[in-house]
Design a protein around this motif. Structure first.
Motif, PDB file in Angstrom:
ATOM      1  N   GLU A 240       0.885  -1.259   0.098  1.00  0.00           N
ATOM      2  CA  GLU A 240       0.129  -0.076  -0.179  1.00  0.00           C
ATOM      3  C   GLU A 240       0.836   1.374  -0.006  1.00  0.00           C
ATOM      4  O   GLU A 240       0.636   2.250  -0.874  1.00  0.00           O
ATOM      5  CB  GLU A 240      -0.993   0.019   1.178  1.00  0.00           C
ATOM      6  CG  GLU A 240      -2.075  -0.880   0.821  1.00  0.00           C
ATOM      7  CD  GLU A 240      -3.271  -0.682   1.824  1.00  0.00           C
ATOM      8  OE1 GLU A 240      -4.029   0.417   1.368  1.00  0.00           O
ATOM      9  OE2 GLU A 240      -3.449  -1.328   2.864  1.00  0.00           O
ATOM     10  N   SER A 241       1.986   1.244   0.966  1.00  0.00           N
ATOM     11  CA  SER A 241       2.633   2.482   0.890  1.00  0.00           C
ATOM     12  C   SER A 241       3.527   2.765  -0.341  1.00  0.00           C
ATOM     13  O   SER A 241       3.526   3.845  -0.964  1.00  0.00           O
ATOM     14  CB  SER A 241       3.519   2.584   2.127  1.00  0.00           C
ATOM     15  OG  SER A 241       4.430   1.340   1.906  1.00  0.00           O
ATOM     16  N   SER A 242       4.007   1.636  -1.003  1.00  0.00           N
ATOM     17  CA  SER A 242       4.744   1.820  -2.200  1.00  0.00           C
ATOM     18  C   SER A 242       3.920   2.370  -3.263  1.00  0.00           C
ATOM     19  O   SER A 242       4.215   3.204  -4.020  1.00  0.00           O
ATOM     20  CB  SER A 242       5.107   0.210  -2.754  1.00  0.00           C
ATOM     21  OG  SER A 242       6.201  -0.198  -1.602  1.00  0.00           O
ATOM     22  N   TYR A 243       2.616   1.853  -3.455  1.00  0.00           N
ATOM     23  CA  TYR A 243       1.878   2.369  -4.599  1.00  0.00           C
ATOM     24  C   TYR A 243       1.257   3.553  -4.277  1.00  0.00           C
ATOM     25  O   TYR A 243       0.789   4.231  -5.436  1.00  0.00           O
ATOM     26  CB  TYR A 243       0.901   1.206  -5.118  1.00  0.00           C
ATOM     27  CG  TYR A 243       1.556   0.011  -6.027  1.00  0.00           C
ATOM     28  CD1 TYR A 243       1.570   0.395  -7.237  1.00  0.00           C
ATOM     29  CD2 TYR A 243       2.075  -0.848  -5.182  1.00  0.00           C
ATOM     30  CE1 TYR A 243       2.581  -0.519  -7.920  1.00  0.00           C
ATOM     31  CE2 TYR A 243       3.028  -1.913  -6.266  1.00  0.00           C
ATOM     32  CZ  TYR A 243       3.008  -1.515  -7.598  1.00  0.00           C
ATOM     33  OH  TYR A 243       3.758  -2.413  -8.459  1.00  0.00           O
ATOM     34  N   TRP A 244       1.082   3.692  -2.881  1.00  0.00           N
ATOM     35  CA  TRP A 244       0.752   5.181  -2.809  1.00  0.00           C
ATOM     36  C   TRP A 244       1.556   6.274  -3.379  1.00  0.00           C
ATOM     37  O   TRP A 244       1.229   7.242  -3.937  1.00  0.00           O
ATOM     38  CB  TRP A 244       0.321   5.623  -1.317  1.00  0.00           C
ATOM     39  CG  TRP A 244       0.184   6.820  -0.979  1.00  0.00           C
ATOM     40  CD1 TRP A 244      -1.203   7.475  -0.870  1.00  0.00           C
ATOM     41  CD2 TRP A 244       0.958   7.654  -0.825  1.00  0.00           C
ATOM     42  NE1 TRP A 244      -1.289   8.736  -0.538  1.00  0.00           N
ATOM     43  CE2 TRP A 244       0.067   8.974  -0.301  1.00  0.00           C
ATOM     44  CE3 TRP A 244       2.225   8.063  -0.674  1.00  0.00           C
ATOM     45  CZ2 TRP A 244       0.485  10.117  -0.167  1.00  0.00           C
ATOM     46  CZ3 TRP A 244       2.756   9.495  -0.379  1.00  0.00           C
ATOM     47  CH2 TRP A 244       2.014  10.505  -0.103  1.00  0.00           C
ATOM     48  N   LEU A 266      -6.335 -10.770  -2.053  1.00  0.00           N
ATOM     49  CA  LEU A 266      -7.496 -10.242  -3.032  1.00  0.00           C
ATOM     50  C   LEU A 266      -7.897  -8.823  -2.527  1.00  0.00           C
ATOM     51  O   LEU A 266      -7.792  -7.917  -3.323  1.00  0.00           O
ATOM     52  CB  LEU A 266      -8.559 -11.401  -3.260  1.00  0.00           C
ATOM     53  CG  LEU A 266      -9.685 -10.872  -4.265  1.00  0.00           C
ATOM     54  CD1 LEU A 266     -10.562 -12.541  -4.674  1.00  0.00           C
ATOM     55  CD2 LEU A 266     -10.629 -10.051  -3.624  1.00  0.00           C
ATOM     56  N   SER A 267      -8.268  -8.724  -1.346  1.00  0.00           N
ATOM     57  CA  SER A 267      -8.684  -7.434  -1.168  1.00  0.00           C
ATOM     58  C   SER A 267      -7.424  -6.466  -0.987  1.00  0.00           C
ATOM     59  O   SER A 267      -7.871  -5.022  -1.213  1.00  0.00           O
ATOM     60  CB  SER A 267      -9.128  -7.425   0.267  1.00  0.00           C
ATOM     61  OG  SER A 267      -8.251  -7.779   1.429  1.00  0.00           O
ATOM     62  N   LEU A 268      -6.379  -6.810  -0.697  1.00  0.00           N
ATOM     63  CA  LEU A 268      -5.292  -5.704  -0.710  1.00  0.00           C
ATOM     64  C   LEU A 268      -5.065  -5.304  -2.295  1.00  0.00           C
ATOM     65  O   LEU A 268      -5.044  -4.025  -2.403  1.00  0.00           O
ATOM     66  CB  LEU A 268      -4.051  -6.698  -0.194  1.00  0.00           C
ATOM     67  CG  LEU A 268      -2.400  -5.851  -0.316  1.00  0.00           C
ATOM     68  CD1 LEU A 268      -2.644  -4.670   0.459  1.00  0.00           C
ATOM     69  CD2 LEU A 268      -1.297  -6.838  -0.158  1.00  0.00           C
ATOM     70  N   ALA A 269      -5.147  -6.409  -3.174  1.00  0.00           N
ATOM     71  CA  ALA A 269      -4.825  -5.935  -4.428  1.00  0.00           C
ATOM     72  C   ALA A 269      -6.033  -5.160  -4.954  1.00  0.00           C
ATOM     73  O   ALA A 269      -5.690  -4.094  -5.849  1.00  0.00           O
ATOM     74  CB  ALA A 269      -4.732  -7.124  -5.460  1.00  0.00           C
ATOM     75  N   CYS A 270      -7.284  -5.227  -4.718  1.00  0.00           N
ATOM     76  CA  CYS A 270      -8.222  -4.190  -4.751  1.00  0.00           C
ATOM     77  C   CYS A 270      -8.289  -2.927  -4.372  1.00  0.00           C
ATOM     78  O   CYS A 270      -8.839  -2.041  -4.967  1.00  0.00           O
ATOM     79  CB  CYS A 270      -9.594  -5.030  -4.510  1.00  0.00           C
ATOM     80  SG  CYS A 270     -10.014  -6.484  -5.520  1.00  0.00           S
ATOM     81  N   ARG A 271      -7.474  -2.758  -3.290  1.00  0.00           N
ATOM     82  CA  ARG A 271      -7.864  -1.420  -2.707  1.00  0.00           C
ATOM     83  C   ARG A 271      -6.524  -0.595  -2.850  1.00  0.00           C
ATOM     84  O   ARG A 271      -6.267   0.443  -2.428  1.00  0.00           O
ATOM     85  CB  ARG A 271      -7.952  -1.561  -0.994  1.00  0.00           C
ATOM     86  CG  ARG A 271      -6.893  -2.166  -0.376  1.00  0.00           C
ATOM     87  CD  ARG A 271      -7.333  -2.038   1.242  1.00  0.00           C
ATOM     88  NE  ARG A 271      -6.155  -2.621   2.085  1.00  0.00           N
ATOM     89  CZ  ARG A 271      -5.977  -3.969   2.446  1.00  0.00           C
ATOM     90  NH1 ARG A 271      -6.962  -4.807   1.946  1.00  0.00           N
ATOM     91  NH2 ARG A 271      -5.053  -4.458   3.064  1.00  0.00           N
ATOM     92  N   LEU A 272      -5.500  -1.300  -3.361  1.00  0.00           N
ATOM     93  CA  LEU A 272      -4.345  -0.508  -3.827  1.00  0.00           C
ATOM     94  C   LEU A 272      -4.701   0.616  -4.619  1.00  0.00           C
ATOM     95  O   LEU A 272      -5.313   0.847  -5.619  1.00  0.00           O
ATOM     96  CB  LEU A 272      -3.260  -1.450  -4.567  1.00  0.00           C
ATOM     97  CG  LEU A 272      -2.755  -2.485  -3.857  1.00  0.00           C
ATOM     98  CD1 LEU A 272      -1.693  -3.357  -4.769  1.00  0.00           C
ATOM     99  CD2 LEU A 272      -1.809  -1.975  -2.643  1.00  0.00           C
ATOM    100  N   PRO A 273      -3.847   1.806  -4.376  1.00  0.00           N
ATOM    101  CA  PRO A 273      -4.216   2.966  -4.953  1.00  0.00           C
ATOM    102  C   PRO A 273      -3.652   3.214  -6.589  1.00  0.00           C
ATOM    103  O   PRO A 273      -2.641   3.729  -6.551  1.00  0.00           O
ATOM    104  CB  PRO A 273      -3.253   4.153  -3.992  1.00  0.00           C
ATOM    105  CG  PRO A 273      -2.390   3.310  -3.548  1.00  0.00           C
ATOM    106  CD  PRO A 273      -2.776   1.933  -3.169  1.00  0.00           C
ATOM    107  N   VAL A 274      -4.044   2.373  -7.315  1.00  0.00           N
ATOM    108  CA  VAL A 274      -3.753   2.256  -8.813  1.00  0.00           C
ATOM    109  C   VAL A 274      -5.183   2.670  -9.417  1.00  0.00           C
ATOM    110  O   VAL A 274      -6.104   2.497  -8.911  1.00  0.00           O
ATOM    111  CB  VAL A 274      -3.127   0.692  -9.190  1.00  0.00           C
ATOM    112  CG1 VAL A 274      -1.738   0.693  -8.348  1.00  0.00           C
ATOM    113  CG2 VAL A 274      -4.022  -0.345  -8.605  1.00  0.00           C
TER     114      VAL A 274
END
Length: 771
Positions: A240-244, A266-274
């Motif tokens: 999350e911090s990396s993609y933010w 799954l939920s991690l991938a869906c909520r990433l800031p991309v």
């Protein structure tokens, strides 16, 4: 509706392996860097044109590599290992090939070699090479230490983007993600955690994304396939911090996952800031509905609905049944793609005029998969080509019903298989005693892995035979002469256990598949394995059985030429399975068992013909592991049983060898031991014997030959270098159980370097014996 099509990557080697031949000419000094670069530019332009002509909304830039895409990123990110001591007046391409192939030093005769005996091992040996997740593609392993620095150090990607834009293409750039790049690497300092490098790596990625944004690139595909793995908590938390941070650049990021379900990620991938997420609809179809629900509505969902790993025509009706509900959930917005890069499939079916029409109708290679994407897009939009859809339906239905596929006698043999068919008569210590009495080998016995150089003369004879220009009897005589040549050279070198050299074999899998029922072969169905190395995987479309002996005559001829033991050389059932395109209408375990019984028949025929050592190569057994550890036990149970069934039909004094290479084996050592081969040979030279440590800690019970010579590099290790490796091996494995051998077969090397290296190998073994 807002439906877009794209791909994650395309085969880079060319329709007729143009890149392979250009690379090899360059390495031989026959063409310049500029000429090689021109070939690359032509291929890229051709492949982008194919994508545009197929109606894709974006062409993918960044998937091209002269050797390997991970090596591209090592240069791109400025982290070439300091141990190479590069002269930065060298061109980037020459440094790139030095990382991939090692440093060649030449004597006055033009022979490449390593430092002299007693000198320290050169630090310029090639980067380690290992398998890309669970594929047969090999990547070069990045090396990390506390001294590793990153910088935006290579213009190749931005130059290729400019190339594509100049040709009028809408570009989607492709990168390996920062976390996957670090994960794929290796710490070279004890106790160091490569994840600590992330903070200094991310600004370099941000700078690169900003460069691409300035070029007018709107979408950047960032591959993070490690989201399909069982990740440690620290790695999961870093996403999350990396993609933010990366998202602050303001370019649209399409995060791409593939090869495995996301499961707890799954939920991690869906909520990433991309801006978008690509998921593998072939390996994880059960997750598609959940991803469509979890992914915020403003983000793009890309579905990998075409199989990027196999060659079967897509069941478009079934694909549409999957896609339509997802399209509704996403408000009419969806991107369509293959599940992963098409690097893993052959280029095109167009030249395969020799295939039976029924068989050809079942297949789709990379170029045909582009057309399938267009058909799916049009059908979803209500503009489907009814004729093309009908042709697709016919091909799918034909394969399901064909009598070519099912052989009742094969099913009957499986039903009659004895529960003890996978067991040797006696335990290893008893077998070892009988084998030592039979063969009377010295300590540190020397051997090779199987193949010897495939010279231009051998290849020309095989090509002439296949074209019908050389009679079968003349071809057989030519191969018998080549076998005699290989045997005489081995005897002159003083090797203890010989091989026939495999002159008659085109490829270790294709050769056997050509002689087994249930396989079909293509003319130009090449797939890149690493660098310039390409393979032409067989297609397993039906039940497998062995109509007749495959290797016995060649091996018996070779044994007649020497009093030394001659190994029979076979490819194991799991490697044949893994390195083929496999039917998908039954479990892979059942297909593996069919192959195992065919190999068992061959093993028993070799023994009956007097061959006392039989090697059954299984380099792909680690590669076949599911990416999720929770599925390992089930796979390893049937995979190791298949090997034992192939190997266990012989008496105690017959010595069964196996060979494994270019993968990490330490996490499956109990299962490797359970294969119960009398002798295993493994690749260890590039890791400086690091891979052997686990075998020692595990107290591997049987005999083992750690490779002391990297055959994938043209450099020739000295006797002193090999002695040093054998001394390291002797510190962790009982010397009485050690063999001395190269890492792998010598098919791709020349005779001059092969003889020089093997002479050093024989001398190293003699020094270890104290002679």
């Amino acid at each position: 509706m807002n439906i877009h099509t794209h791909i994650l990557g395309f085969p880079r080697i060319g329709a007729e392996r143009e890149l392979k031949f250009a690379l090899e000419r360059h390495w031989r000094g026959e063409v310049s860097e500029a000429a090689l670069e021109a070939t690359g530019k032509q291929l890229r332009a051709r492949h982008w044109a194919l994508q545009k002509e197929a109606g894709l909304d974006y062409v993918t830039v960044g998937d091209f590599a002269f050797y390997d895409q991970v090596a591209n990123h090592i240069q791109l990110l400025g982290c070439e290992p300091a141990r190479f001591g590069f002269d930065h007046q060298q061109s980037p391409l020459s440094r790139y090939f030095q990382m991939a192939r090692g440093e060649e030093q030449h004597d006055h005769a033009g022979c490449s070699h390593a430092p002299a005996d007693g000198a320290p091992a050169s630090s310029h040996y090639a980067l380690e090479m290992t398998k890309w997740f669970d594929t047969n593609y090999h990547y070069l392993v990045p090396e990390f230490s506390p001294q590793t620095q990153f910088s935006l150090a290579c213009e190749r990607l931005v130059d290729e983007v400019a190339e594509a834009q100049a040709l009028g293409h809408q570009v989607k750039a492709a990168l390996i993600g920062p976390l996957t790049f670090l994960w794929l690497g290796k710490e070279k300092t004890a106790g160091f955690d490569r994840l600590t490098l992330l903070d200094q790596l991310l600004p370099v990625y941000s700078a690169l994304l900003d460069r691409l944004k300035q070029q007018g690139v709107h979408w950047v595909q960032i591959d993070e396939p490690i989201l399909g793995l069982d990740l440690p908590g620290a790695w999961r938390s870093a996403f999350e911090s990396s993609y933010w941070q990366l998202n602050q650049v303001g370019v649209n990021i399409l995060l791409a996952t593939y090869f495995s379900p996301l499961e707890e990620n799954l939920s991690l991938a869906c909520r990433l800031p991309v801006a978008g997420l690509h998921v593998d609809g072939i390996r994880a179809p059960h997750e598609l509905s959940g991803v469509a629900d979890w992914l915020p509505a403003h983000k793009v969902l890309s579905i990998g609905i075409i199989d990027g790993r196999n060659i079967w025509r897509t069941d478009l009706d079934a694909a549409l049944d999957v896609l339509r509900p997802l399209l509704d959930k996403r408000g009419g917005k969806l991107w369509l793609a293959p599940s992963c890069s098409l690097l893993h499939t052959p280029f095109t079916l167009a030249p395969e005029t020799g295939l039976a029409p029924e068989l050809k109708s079942w297949l789709a290679f990379a170029t045909e998969k582009l057309a399938e994407l267009a058909l799916l897009k049009d059908a979803l939009a209500g503009n489907g080509d009814s004729t093309a859809l009908a042709v697709s339906r016919l091909g799918v239905a034909s394969r399901r019903a064909s009598v070519r596929v099912h052989r009742p006698q094969v099913a009957q043999r499986l039903q009659q298989l004895s529960p003890t068919a996978d067991r040797r008569d006696s335990s290893f210590p008893l077998r070892q005693a009988l084998q030592r009495t039979r063969f009377q080998l010295p300590d540190f016995p020397t051997t090779t892995i199987g193949s010897f150089p495939q010279t231009s003369t051998i290849r020309a004879a095989r090509a002439s035979f296949k074209r019908g220009e050389l009679a079968a009897a003349d071809y057989e005589q030519a191969m018998r002469e080549e076998i005699a040549h290989a045997v005489s050279r081995q005897q002159a070198l003083g090797l203890d256990v010989l091989v026939h050299g495999e002159a008659e074999r085109n490829d270790m899998v294709e050769y056997f598949g050509e002689q087994l029922d249930g396989f079909l072969f293509t003319r130009l169905g090449w797939v890149q394995s690493y660098g310039s190395r390409c393979v032409k995987p067989p297609v397993i479309y039906g039940d497998v059985q062995r109509p007749a002996a495959m290797t016995v005559a060649w091996t018996v001829h070779a044994q007649s030429l020497t009093d030394k033991p001659m190994k029979g050389m076979l490819t194991g059932p799991i490697t044949i399975l893994q390195w083929s395109f496999v039917r998908d209408d039954q479990p892979r375990s059942r297909t593996a068992l069919q192959i195992a019984l065919a190999i068992r028949d061959e093993v028993q025929d070799l023994e009956a013909a007097g061959i006392g050592m039989i090697q059954i190569d299984e380099p792909a057994i680690r590669e076949g592991l599911p990416l999720r550890r929770g599925q390992w036990d089930g796979y390893l149970e049937w995979a190791t049983r298949a090997f034992r069934i192939a190997a266990s039909g012989v008496g105690d004094s017959t010595q069964i060898h196996t060979h494994m290479c270019y993968a990490e084996f330490n996490d499956i050592l109990p299962q490797i031991a359970a294969m119960d081969a009398d002798v295993i040979t493994i690749e260890t030279s590039r890791s400086d014997m690091e891979l052997l440590t686990g075998f020692g800690q595990f107290q591997y019970p049987n005999e083992i030959g750690p490779g002391v010579y990297d055959i994938h590099s043209p450099r020739i290790p000295s006797t002193g270098e090999m002695v040093r490796l054998l001394q390291k091996a002797s510190a962790v494995i009982p010397p009485a159980n050690l063999w001395v051998n190269p890492d792998c077969g010598l098919k791709t090397r020349g005779w001059k370097e092969t003889e020089a290296a093997l002479a050093n190998l024989v001398q190293a073994a003699r020094q270890m014996r104290g002679g």
